[in-house]
Design a protein around this motif. Structure first.
Motif, short mmCIF file in Angstrom:
data_model
loop_
_atom_site.label_atom_id
_atom_site.label_comp_id
_atom_site.label_asym_id
_atom_site.label_seq_id
_atom_site.Cartn_x
_atom_site.Cartn_y
_atom_site.Cartn_z
N PHE A 97 0.82 -1.36 0.07
CA PHE A 97 -0.05 -0.07 -0.12
C PHE A 97 0.89 1.18 -0.01
N LEU A 130 1.13 3.84 -3.21
CA LEU A 130 0.89 5.31 -2.92
C LEU A 130 1.86 6.29 -3.10
N PRO A 190 -0.10 7.40 -6.98
CA PRO A 190 -1.15 7.84 -5.85
C PRO A 190 -2.62 8.05 -6.60
N TRP A 191 -2.45 8.28 -7.93
CA TRP A 191 -3.53 8.45 -8.93
C TRP A 191 -4.36 7.16 -8.96
N MET A 240 -4.90 4.79 -6.62
CA MET A 240 -5.36 4.06 -5.18
C MET A 240 -7.09 4.19 -5.22
N GLU A 241 -7.49 3.08 -4.92
CA GLU A 241 -8.79 2.77 -4.94
C GLU A 241 -9.40 1.99 -3.67
N GLU A 242 -10.51 1.93 -3.66
CA GLU A 242 -11.18 1.03 -2.76
C GLU A 242 -10.40 -0.44 -2.26
N ARG A 299 -7.61 -0.11 -0.07
CA ARG A 299 -7.95 -0.10 1.24
C ARG A 299 -8.52 -1.48 1.96
N VAL A 340 -5.18 2.11 8.59
CA VAL A 340 -5.20 2.71 7.18
C VAL A 340 -4.72 4.09 7.17
N ALA A 354 -1.14 5.55 5.59
CA ALA A 354 -1.15 6.54 4.65
C ALA A 354 -0.34 7.69 4.93
#
Lengths: 211, 211, 211, 211, 211, 211
Positions: E149, E153, E157-158, E160-162, E165, E178, E182
């Motif tokens: 993660f 990131l 970074p663009w 990153m999605e559900e 997470r 989380v 982050a």
């Protein structure tokens, strides 16, 4: 601990009108010195119709107008792709246009087609999201699949395979729709590059449309 | 120290004809199931002319033939860009086509336009170099500048600036030539993607042309 | 609408023989000024054997011939990897060589090993596909897995993990085969760079082989 | 405002010895199940010499030992490149090894050759800099040019041109030196990939050497 | 075949102390000429505490000391993120710091936080692996998910999605965890850039810590 | 040839208000389930001041409000960087914020700080250009140098060197200004990632500001 006040964003350090970014965008449309050619009656009528309905001739058309044959070819392809009957709505085609243009960071197309997404959808933030990062938008599965295909085709055309087409079919698209998604995405990969290569400027009117 | 003999590359592990890569390329032209549409007389005549002069209809045309309007628009733009009068020779336009297609790793366009570079130049290795790495070719300054612009426009359209146009002017190109280089490079960024998105196969005849 | 005729690709804008890309490739093999060293009897015999069987000494060998120890080390490793017994056929090893060289855009290796793929397979288009985009080839699962591993190892060696090795085992490869795939792909990541760093030119004879 | 104390980095959350990263690195050298082959007397003597002088046999040699021919070829090339007379010092060759391995993020080579840079230079931070970012090191013009060439050749071999070779010559390198820089950088592009493809582990002894 | 002896890595080509990479790192902390500002009593006490407990003031603090407000803001954020109560252990936060800094190739942070990972874990090789390639480490699922993660990131970074997470939640992390993963990864994306932009040098003492 | 009329972009395929992209952006501020913590009096006053002057509390502050210490640290750093005295105007700092956020495709920061650029400059197109492609803007040499540094630091922090700092000095910036450009660009590399990692949504009010 004493803290500073929040920024008052209305306190302008205002830029004079003559130095604004749009100051010459309606008169100096590209960085190339090309003289207007003789337009065919069809193209003259088309420009007149643009003026009447939009209030201006889109600069991309003026840019192509140095050569009537090139202008006609561009207009024919553009109108077929964006306006002819298709399993994709006009809004969907404009969403593809903007998401592709975002990857390619094409100022002209982001401004002109961002306005179209805002206008067609009545959802200004949708236009912003297509221009900024379509992955952050709240999209239906159909629209997400459509844009994933279009943006992958833009970023790594060499990696397109049957599984990419199959993902579109799973999202409900027909083979004809797959062609149309591919064709619209591909067209903006062309248009973005013509615009970037020539420093094409968007008509200033687009900025305020449908905000 | 006893050494192995050099490889005898004639010792084949031959692949049967029915399993060769070209086995279906002349009949299954794309991965999409699209029916041939009704062609206009002009397009019928154009296909007949291709058959007569080339011995086949290029698969890209057959692929577009599901819809006459799309076919006409493609043909009009293609012919204008690649064949109409220009400060760029036809060979130069084909060199751009192949160098752009190399960046995008487009099998269809590399095969079809690689053949064109070989044929127009009479220098088969030039076709190979455009397809493999144009930087390794022995190019004139004019051609190197032309291809540097075309490939940068392909790879990072967002980074094109006045200095890129100026480099072309320094190499002797006019502003109209700059447009044509940009337009041809941009067109193949479209065509490459239509081909890659649909798994378009090149006609098998191209492979042996002008070797 | 009157249309232009299809391009007649036989209308050459022919380049004179002395200006062709291959004009000096058999005499000026690299961009470095290095004198031929004293070759051992084994290497002299090896060169003679190449001349007899291939009709020429591959330029990569001539390039290494400034230093006999380096030449011997290169030849020993090359012959072991490409010709010694292995679970991979010679054709498979050449396919890896070309797919890796395509990622690295190495002119020398694409020309020399592209010829080998054409010759070994009897399928000229297979050679083209390895050089242009292996993902567009009609491959068996075994070959696709083999090339996916080789090209990922080339493009992002830092990302290789157990799941990559496991994918090869699932496709029927033994651990020894995994080594051989890795070793051949790795070797061309070396050779491609020696060639690119020195502007090594392929012998002109390769271009016409097995078309 | 009350502030927290600086972190006391001696307060360990210590990992038991059996779970440390090096726990199995001296016994499970790669992820491939390959049996030790029969080594030639020369290779047996070489392993004995390693044991005597280094205190261990480098795992890369043990990894190749499943096949004596492959081991001999690797050893011959390695020793020629890294130890034979050259215009490059042994330290310079190790600096190239580490800078290349840093780009490729190869754990084995960074650990083993990082130790060599520390030992040969007596400057532990130099080893760290080669492994972390050679651009942050305080380098002579000679060393900066050498590493710029080696790392560009690693990252974008397709973009190497005469101006890259010329930059080395301007920094005082001969054409033979250019070959050696290219050959060493290329060799580690091979070795890094063999190591990454097989999850090769560095001998645990390297970590503490020359700190 | 006579072979060369293995390299004796103790044969130094030693660099004099005054030319070593660390020669000025404790006195010339950045490339910017900025005068020490007036420190608040809290910051003076903090520096004194660092000197007492670490034996030196970390150069990043000295670098910020040209402006007390900036220094206080940095220290407050740093201490909260790295030392305040969290579902992540201090070692885990340092592992994130180093893996992020490895992607960004930040010399300062790799040296300073690499030392922290070595010290906190008692496993020097763990520090090396975080700095060289975290994918090569033998990690628990929790730690692998955490670093995947953090590094995604950092790198994209663009994207990153559900699902990113969700992967953390599947590995046992809470939503608060989380955030902390982050936040720590993001903080080093800031710190790495301040350090790289100013050529910040790590205190020489870090190199030998906890080897 | 009969042609289609230009698209009438007012013909909406309107999206209902409840399905618009902004529908939940003022209530569901991130994808993490974190409860509001107890805010200090200073932070309560700060939120009240935001409400009074902006008409809303920026969602980034609400997102941090699960933990007062984290909120205070963020606010302190933000206010120092963006509002404290500096050789950079507030507009310049916002331009950096947006250009960095464009590279990172951060929806939250592009919307919030895009509005700030529009408001501070009185030139809405300047905000668009920073968000879309700063290279297409008509910038002074000072602003171009500033943004080139900020975006390179964002894209390849490992490649920053003295010549990058020197370019800023040549454009008239002091060493303190260099720090501030670096610090602002670095801060948004942090903020962008916190926002992207948590799917932070911008307050809906930003979209219409200063158009």
């Amino acid at each position: 601990m004493k803290r500073k006040k929040p920024s008052n964003i209305k306190a302008k350090q205002s830029i004079p009108a003559t130095e604004r970014q749009t100051a010459k965008d309606d008169s100096e449309m590209t960085a190339l010195a090309l003289q207007r050619g003789n337009l065919s009656p069809a193209m003259q009528a088309y420009f007149a119709k643009c003026q009447e309905k939009l209030g201006f001739v889109p600069n991309v058309l003026s840019a192509y107008a140095f050569d009537n044959a090139k202008l006609e070819a561009f207009v024919a392809m553009y109108n077929d792709l964006m306006l002819a009957p298709s399993g994709l709505s006009k809004l969907e085609r404009e969403m593809i246009a903007v998401a592709v243009s975002s990857h390619n960071k094409c100022y002209y197309c982001l401004v002109a087609h961002g306005a179209a997404v805002r206008a067609l959808s009545g959802d200004p933030a949708l236009g912003e999201l297509m221009a900024m990062n379509y992955r952050a938008a709240r999209l239906s599965k159909r629209h997400r699949a459509m844009l994933d295909f279009a943006v992958k085709l833009t970023a790594e055309p060499w990696a397109m395979e049957e599984e990419d087409r199959e993902a579109l079919r799973q999202a409900g698209f027909t083979d004809r729709d797959v062609w149309d998604i591919a064709a619209v995405a591909s067209f903006y990969n062309m248009s973005n590059r013509v615009a970037s290569a020539t420093d094409m400027r968007p008509n200033s009117a687009y900025h305020k449309q449908a905000r």
